[in-house]
Design an enzyme around this catalytic site. Structure first.
Site, PDB file in Angstrom:
ATOM      1  N   TYR A 139      -6.023  -3.286  -0.447  1.00  0.00           N
ATOM      2  CA  TYR A 139      -7.166  -2.735   0.284  1.00  0.00           C
ATOM      3  C   TYR A 139      -8.486  -3.192  -0.333  1.00  0.00           C
ATOM      4  O   TYR A 139      -9.449  -3.497   0.383  1.00  0.00           O
ATOM      5  CB  TYR A 139      -7.090  -1.206   0.270  1.00  0.00           C
ATOM      6  N   ASP A 197       2.609  -3.571   8.874  1.00  0.00           N
ATOM      7  CA  ASP A 197       1.509  -3.087   8.051  1.00  0.00           C
ATOM      8  C   ASP A 197       0.961  -4.259   7.218  1.00  0.00           C
ATOM      9  O   ASP A 197       0.634  -5.296   7.784  1.00  0.00           O
ATOM     10  CB  ASP A 197       2.003  -1.900   7.211  1.00  0.00           C
ATOM     11  N   HIS A 248       3.510   4.986  13.335  1.00  0.00           N
ATOM     12  CA  HIS A 248       3.261   3.762  12.551  1.00  0.00           C
ATOM     13  C   HIS A 248       4.565   3.198  11.989  1.00  0.00           C
ATOM     14  O   HIS A 248       4.685   1.989  11.802  1.00  0.00           O
ATOM     15  CB  HIS A 248       2.302   4.108  11.405  1.00  0.00           C
TER      16      HIS A 248
END
Length: 277
Positions: A204, A98, A257
């Site tokens: 982000y 990630d 994931h």
């Protein structure tokens, strides 16, 4: 397993360490912390490696500098370079998942001298991801990037109902029984560290604001391990552009994931084999 801190030029990183041998650095993603690698650390130590898993800046017990720009990937990657050097090594094998994978890609591009071998778990090469975001299917999967750009609202939403949204992100995707109540309590403790929510969201925010990043071919031999049931990334993103990653093997799994939790034994075997080559 030993706990320690590294005093770097910009931040203080907490990390855990186990084993002796060639250095392996494991980089976690959102919304995890060093114990996202709890299945890999002892297995790689038993395989003959010195394993170090830090909390990246902004997470858990590491420093949480103010401001979005503090979480630009080149600065996060430089932390890892400094960590390797602080540990007394010139280079290491590096694995990332990630945002830890995004950091590992950045490290291998900007500081190739410190990366002997690179392993990536469910984290697309940035060149491939940029292209994929122009397509509706991936754009739809990445809807939360837009939400996380908003000021203060995500910080209010994530802790609601005892962090139910983040907990469900694990429970809905991963194999049943992978995340125990004790695991959930450890994650909640990390999420509730002062400043951690805004700091982790700033990854982000910094990514969306970043401009002008250059893609440099990666010299290190690279292994990509990919769970094809990833709810956030299309399976095609497993394959990095050949021009950007010329020496690369891609292995697909019927997993979510959270591949390193779903298929811990096989991931451990693949990583030990690859790093020991």
């Amino acid at each position: 397993m030993n706990d320690a801190h590294a005093e770097l030029s910009e931040v203080r990183l907490h990390y855990v360490e186990e084993g002796e041998g060639p250095l392996v650095v494991l980089l976690h993603g959102f919304p995890e912390a060093w114990f996202g690698w709890r299945f890999q650390i002892p297995a790689l130590a038993r395989a003959g490696f010195r394993v170090v898993a830090p909390d990246l800046r902004g997470f858990n017990r590491s420093s949480k500098p103010k401001g979005v720009s503090a979480y630009e990937l080149d600065r996060v990657a430089y932390d890892v370079k400094e960590l390797i050097e602080t540990l007394g090594e010139d280079s290491a094998c590096v694995a990332g998942h990630d945002w830890g994978g995004a950091t590992a890609w950045e490290l291998a591009m900007r500081h190739p001298e410190v990366v002997d071998r690179l392993a990536i778990l469910n984290s697309p090469h940035p060149h491939a991801f940029r292209s994929a975001l122009r397509k509706p299917h991936q754009l739809k999967k990445s809807w939360y990037f837009g939400l996380f750009q908003l000021p203060w609202l995500p910080e209010k939403l994530l802790p609601r109902d005892d962090w139910a949204g983040l907990k469900q992100g694990f429970a809905k995707d991963a194999r049943p029984g992978t995340f125990t109540p004790d695991d959930a309590a450890r994650y909640v403790d990390a999420w509730e560290q002062p400043g951690a929510t805004s700091a982790s969201l700033n990854y982000y925010r910094a990514a969306v604001r970043r401009r002008g990043a250059q893609f440099v071919p990666i010299a290190a031999p690279t292994l990509v391990l990919w769970g094809d049931r990833d709810r956030y990334l299309v399976p095609e993103l497993a394959e990095p552009p050949a021009a950007d990653v010329p020496v690369c093997e891609v292995v697909h799994f019927d997993a979510s994931h959270w591949l390193h939790h779903d298929e811990a034994d096989e991931v451990n075997r693949r990583l030990a084999e690859f790093f020991g080559a």
